[in-house]
Scaffold this active site. Structure first.
Site, PDB file in Angstrom:
ATOM      1  CD  GLN A 194      -2.798  -1.421   0.180  1.00  0.00           C
ATOM      2  OE1 GLN A 194      -3.792  -0.696   0.152  1.00  0.00           O
ATOM      3  NE2 GLN A 194      -2.548  -2.333  -0.740  1.00  0.00           N
ATOM      4  NE  ARG A 209       0.585   3.836   3.731  1.00  0.00           N
ATOM      5  CZ  ARG A 209       0.977   4.783   4.594  1.00  0.00           C
ATOM      6  NH1 ARG A 209       0.611   4.723   5.870  1.00  0.00           N
ATOM      7  NH2 ARG A 209       1.735   5.777   4.194  1.00  0.00           N
ATOM      8  CB  ALA A 217     -11.512   0.268   2.849  1.00  0.00           C
ATOM      9  CG  HIS A 218      -7.394   0.272  -0.091  1.00  0.00           C
ATOM     10  ND1 HIS A 218      -6.542  -0.744  -0.422  1.00  0.00           N
ATOM     11  CD2 HIS A 218      -8.587  -0.067  -0.620  1.00  0.00           C
ATOM     12  CE1 HIS A 218      -7.191  -1.655  -1.125  1.00  0.00           C
ATOM     13  NE2 HIS A 218      -8.436  -1.259  -1.253  1.00  0.00           N
ATOM     14  CG  ASN A 219      -6.937   4.255  -2.821  1.00  0.00           C
ATOM     15  OD1 ASN A 219      -6.494   3.111  -2.728  1.00  0.00           O
ATOM     16  ND2 ASN A 219      -6.163   5.302  -3.090  1.00  0.00           N
TER      17      ASN A 219
END
Length: 349
Positions: free
Chosen positions: A203, A223, A244-246
């Site tokens: 990540q 991240r 969660a990511h993004n």
């Protein structure tokens, strides 16, 4: 047992600060803030919900923060303003016992990298770790046992309570509040499957948190996989929330406890997600959306409004019967289509 900041304000001072109309003795001093029923002669209280009007005649408070429509019913001094709840919010900060309680300086047991930069009036508590290249802004308070990772930045006047973890490469804005146990910048849930097992996807992104954000205890913000996870200004995140990511969360949105947002979903501005709401991944939620508690959202929402899913609680026997009927809905719908088609054919025949 509550502990109050050892301070006192005259009703005149409070009225001026709140821009309220004072009816009563402007020199009377109050030292605490309490509910209508708990307030004593040295406390100020508030009425923000007409449900509690029944308690107004019984209050022993020195003064009541109240809407002008109910002013005549107050048995003591009063501060009248259009939004008593907003006034209560400001009063609560005045009487906050944490204000001014963190001594400036670095505790001897803290570990601060030589390349880290600390602003003025900073408090670094016991057993903290500030890693290489981290920047701590003016007036920040870093609670005991907290970690700020390498090259992360904490904006001015922010507070990390005890045992907060901010990973590397994270930016937190000004006046943020991060509660104990929250984690910002952990790896997103990224893995590739080869048919037999999982292979980790590094990540490589970060997390950018805006100004005036509050993150509740034991919440996690992952991240980004490549780009950054983005949390806008004035976003309020309750406890045990998973982002969660993004994911992107727009300015002034609020997420209640146990909300879960899957990767790459975008939540607009001024949105409210009730407790336990789940958002699937790669969705777009437009501005001004409210999702009621325990709802599951699996499709994008393009019109503002209130959305719900699931069924409310009911006696178990009735729920079991309805669950069977839910399974039959598709067959019933198909039968209805056939019946309508046959009726139409008969009418035309």
């Amino acid at each position: 047992m509550k502990t109050l900041t050892p301070c006192a304000f005259t009703l005149g001072e409070l009225a001026e600060r709140l821009k309220a109309r004072l009816v009563g003795d402007s020199d009377h001093r109050v030292t605490g803030l309490a509910t209508l029923l708990d307030a004593g002669p040295n406390d100020i209280t508030f009425l923000a919900n007409k449900t509690y009007l029944k308690y107004l005649p019984e209050t022993k408070a020195a003064a009541v923060l109240v809407h002008p429509a109910y002013g005549a019913e107050v048995p003591c001094a009063r501060l009248e303003l259009e939004n008593p709840y907003l006034g209560y919010a400001e009063l609560s900060r005045l009487f906050d016992p944490l204000v001014g309680q963190s001594p400036e300086g670095v505790h001897p047991s803290a570990v601060v990298a030589e390349s880290a930069r600390l602003g003025a009036r900073v408090s670094i508590g016991p057993q903290c770790v500030i890693e290489a290249g981290a920047v701590i802004g003016d007036g920040c308070v870093i609670g005991a046992g907290s970690i700020v990772g390498a090259h992360s930045e904490i904006g001015a006047d922010s507070r990390l309570h005890a045992n907060v973890t901010v990973y590397h490469g994270v930016s937190v804005g000004r006046r943020a509040i991060l509660h104990s146990g929250c984690v910002v910048g952990a790896d997103g849930f990224g893995f590739a499957h080869d048919g037999q097992g999982w292979h980790k996807i590094a990540q490589l992104g970060g997390v950018i948190v805006g100004d005036d954000v509050e993150i509740g205890s034991c919440s996690s913000i992952d991240r980004g996989a490549l780009g950054d996870t983005l949390i806008g200004d004035d976003v309020k995140i309750d406890s045990q929330v998973q982002i969660a990511h993004n994911v992107q969360v727009g300015n002034h949105s609020a997420l209640a406890g146990c909300v879960g947002i899957a990767g790459s979903t975008r939540v607009g501005r001024h949105c409210m997600l009730g407790g336990g709401v789940g958002l699937s991944g790669h969705l777009t939620i437009c501005d001004g959306v409210q999702v009621t508690g325990m709802s599951l959202v699996t499709n994008s929402i393009h019109e503002p409004g209130v959305y719900s899913s699931g069924t409310g609680a009911m006696p178990n026997g009735l729920w079991r019967k309805n669950a069977v009927r839910f399974k039959q809905l598709d067959d019933l719908a198909k039968r209805l289509v056939r019946l309508e088609r046959d009726a139409s054919d008969a009418a035309q025949g």
